[in-house]
Scaffold this active site. Structure first.
Site, PDB file in Angstrom:
ATOM      1  CG  ASP A  39     -42.388  61.104-112.811  1.00 22.63           C
ATOM      2  OD1 ASP A  39     -42.588  61.517-111.656  1.00 22.63           O
ATOM      3  OD2 ASP A  39     -41.476  60.301-113.098  1.00 22.63           O
ATOM      4  CB  SER A  99     -41.590  58.460-116.617  1.00 24.63           C
ATOM      5  OG  SER A  99     -42.348  58.826-115.491  1.00 24.63           O
ATOM      6  CD  GLU A 223     -36.471  58.543-110.225  1.00 21.32           C
ATOM      7  OE1 GLU A 223     -36.911  57.376-110.255  1.00 21.32           O
ATOM      8  OE2 GLU A 223     -37.025  59.462-109.590  1.00 21.32           O
TER       9      GLU A 223
END
Length: 493
Positions: A39, A99, A223
């Site tokens: 990510d 992340s 997410e």
């Protein structure tokens, strides 16, 4: 004070990164300095440059305990590596720095917020990951984790919500100078929700509301949320896991959902009006946006699919790419994406053909390359029957090619890389339902050594796919079942 873990990561990446030749990477898509990337994180504009951090495991080309890699760019296309910014080196994040995002503080410091992961032993050999939100402050190169970490923990989530699925904070600065952030979470019903938090200073956070709830509609856990105003509406991006297809939407299992609607800041709720996929190709997940200094909203995603990570060998020195940066806009409630305009300055070596009749296979002089920006218009020939199928093949040699094919009667555009040299039975095709009045279609096709990104029409849809065909395969050809007329302009990049 830099930890031993971070020092080791920095030393390793510097030595290993030097062993990868420039031509072994894409030219204008960011890849990890070495090892594994997923990510995008902390996408921000700071001290006159764009900063991109990324989920990173430097030691192998496969997922491992997450670090934050770091690169900067002046134009979003040419990136310079900086030292690894975060490593899993504290009690609360020792199993990974997951992340997160970044904002600039009034005193000029760069504030990072990320998910700290700590494995908790449950029984026998079962461990679960406790996820909390943590912050680090720095100067654009070195970052110090704050003593009060974690700043958002179990006590700050709604009753019944999971402390094991609670991640990916995206912060922004509000008009009044205070801060807000959204975090992905799994409520008691097992599907996804987005939680909203507020802070006066970026360091002390309070739960505000459940901004949006899945109620089992789009996959499970949500997410990597992002939430921003765009053209008078609010856009919520999130990447749900385990989605079921709905018609031609949401085919990737793990894909990216865009919801457009209104935001009631008073009570912290989002009123959805429209939903759609963000990308209709194979490889796109977990995008993050930045507000550029000139007011553009620019998005970059991880150009990969969790189900096709075996496409490259773990022996390869790097794995994972970021997508082309895309400028976002809304039209009639729909998200439009265009390649960032900085790309236009890279165009050279123009080759142009107009009104070429294509029937069977057609090759045109000068049409080749693996770093290409090609604009293509396809239409039926006046007075003739509508063609059955049109295709363009690229990254082509005697054995390999990747193709885009279009069937006007069904309005279906398909990207297909099954002949791209892959030796794996993984996802190789994706189809999108496109708008094509009278069999006319406009495409902008961008190649950068190991990928293709196809922008349909004015950017109402995008199809993205990676392909690891050897670089000598650089042919481009056109095909029609029936006869189609094309205009094509190709630039080298």
């Amino acid at each position: 004070m830099t930890s031993q873990t971070l020092r080791e990561a920095r030393k390793y990446e510097e030595a290993s990164g030097k062993l990868i030749r420039e031509e072994e990477r894409p030219d204008f898509h960011l890849t990890p300095r070495t090892g594994w990337m997923n990510d995008p994180n902390g996408f921000s504009y700071y001290k006159g440059q764009y900063h991109m951090f990324y989920q990173y495991y430097p030691y192998e080309s496969k997922w491992g305990p997450m670090h934050w890699g770091h690169a900067v760019s002046n134009d979003l296309l040419h990136w310079e590596y900086l030292p690894c910014a975060l490593a899993p080196d504290e009690a609360y994040d020792r199993d990974g720095c997951f992340s997160g995002s970044a904002v600039v503080l009034p005193d000029g410091r760069h504030l990072l917020m990320y998910t700290g992961v700590l494995k908790e032993h449950e029984e026998r050999d079962i461990y679960r990951e406790v996820q909390t939100q943590c912050i680090a402050v720095g100067d654009g190169i070195d970052y110090e984790k704050c003593e009060q970490n974690p700043v958002i923990g179990e006590k700050d989530i709604p009753e019944g919500s999971s402390r094991f699925d609670f991640r990916d904070p995206k912060m922004w600065k509000k008009a009044d100078g205070t801060y807000a952030c959204v975090v992905g979470n799994r409520p008691a019903d097992g599907s996804g929700q987005i939680l909203l938090y507020n802070s006066a200073d970026g360091f002390h956070w309070k739960f505000k509301s459940v901004l949006a709830s899945n109620h089992g509609r789009f996959g499970k856990m949500w997410e990597c949320p992002d939430f921003f105003e765009l053209d008078g509406k609010w856009v919520l991006l999130t990447s749900p896991q385990d989605m079921l297809p709905q018609g031609f939407e949401y085919h990737n299992g793990n894909g990216t959902l865009c919801m457009v609607g209104d935001y009631n800041e008073e009570d912290g709720t989002f009123i959805e009006m429209h939903n759609q996929s963000v990308d209709y190709g194979i490889d796109f997940y977990a995008p993050q946006t930045v507000l550029a200094p000139d007011g553009r909203r620019i998005m970059i995603g991880w150009m990969q699919n969790w189900d096709s990570c075996s496409m490259r060998s773990p022996e390869d020195p790097w794995f994972g790419q970021m997508s082309l940066p895309r400028e976002l806009s809304l039209k009639n409630g729909r998200l439009y994406q265009r390649p960032v305009r900085e790309l236009d300055a890279m165009r050279h070596g123009k080759v142009e053909y107009t009104d070429v009749a294509v029937s069977g296979v057609v090759k045109l002089d000068g049409m080749k390359g693996r770093r290409v920006d090609m604009e293509l218009a396809v239409r039926p020939v006046d007075g003739e029957d509508l063609y059955q199928k049109f295709a363009v093949r690229f990254a082509q040699d005697d054995t390999c090619y990747t193709s885009l094919s279009f069937r006007p009667r069904e309005s279906i555009l398909k990207v297909d890389r099954k002949s791209s040299g892959s030796r794996r039975a993984i996802i190789h095709q994706r189809r999108a339902l496109v708008n094509n009045p009278n069999g006319e279609l406009r495409l902008r096709i961008i190649l950068d050594r190991f990928s293709v990104e196809v922008f349909v029409g004015d950017g109402e849809q995008v199809l993205t796919a990676t392909m690891y065909t050897k670089q000598e395969a650089d042919g481009i050809s056109f095909f029609a079942d029936g006869t189609a007329n094309i205009d094509v302009v190709k630039y080298e990049l």
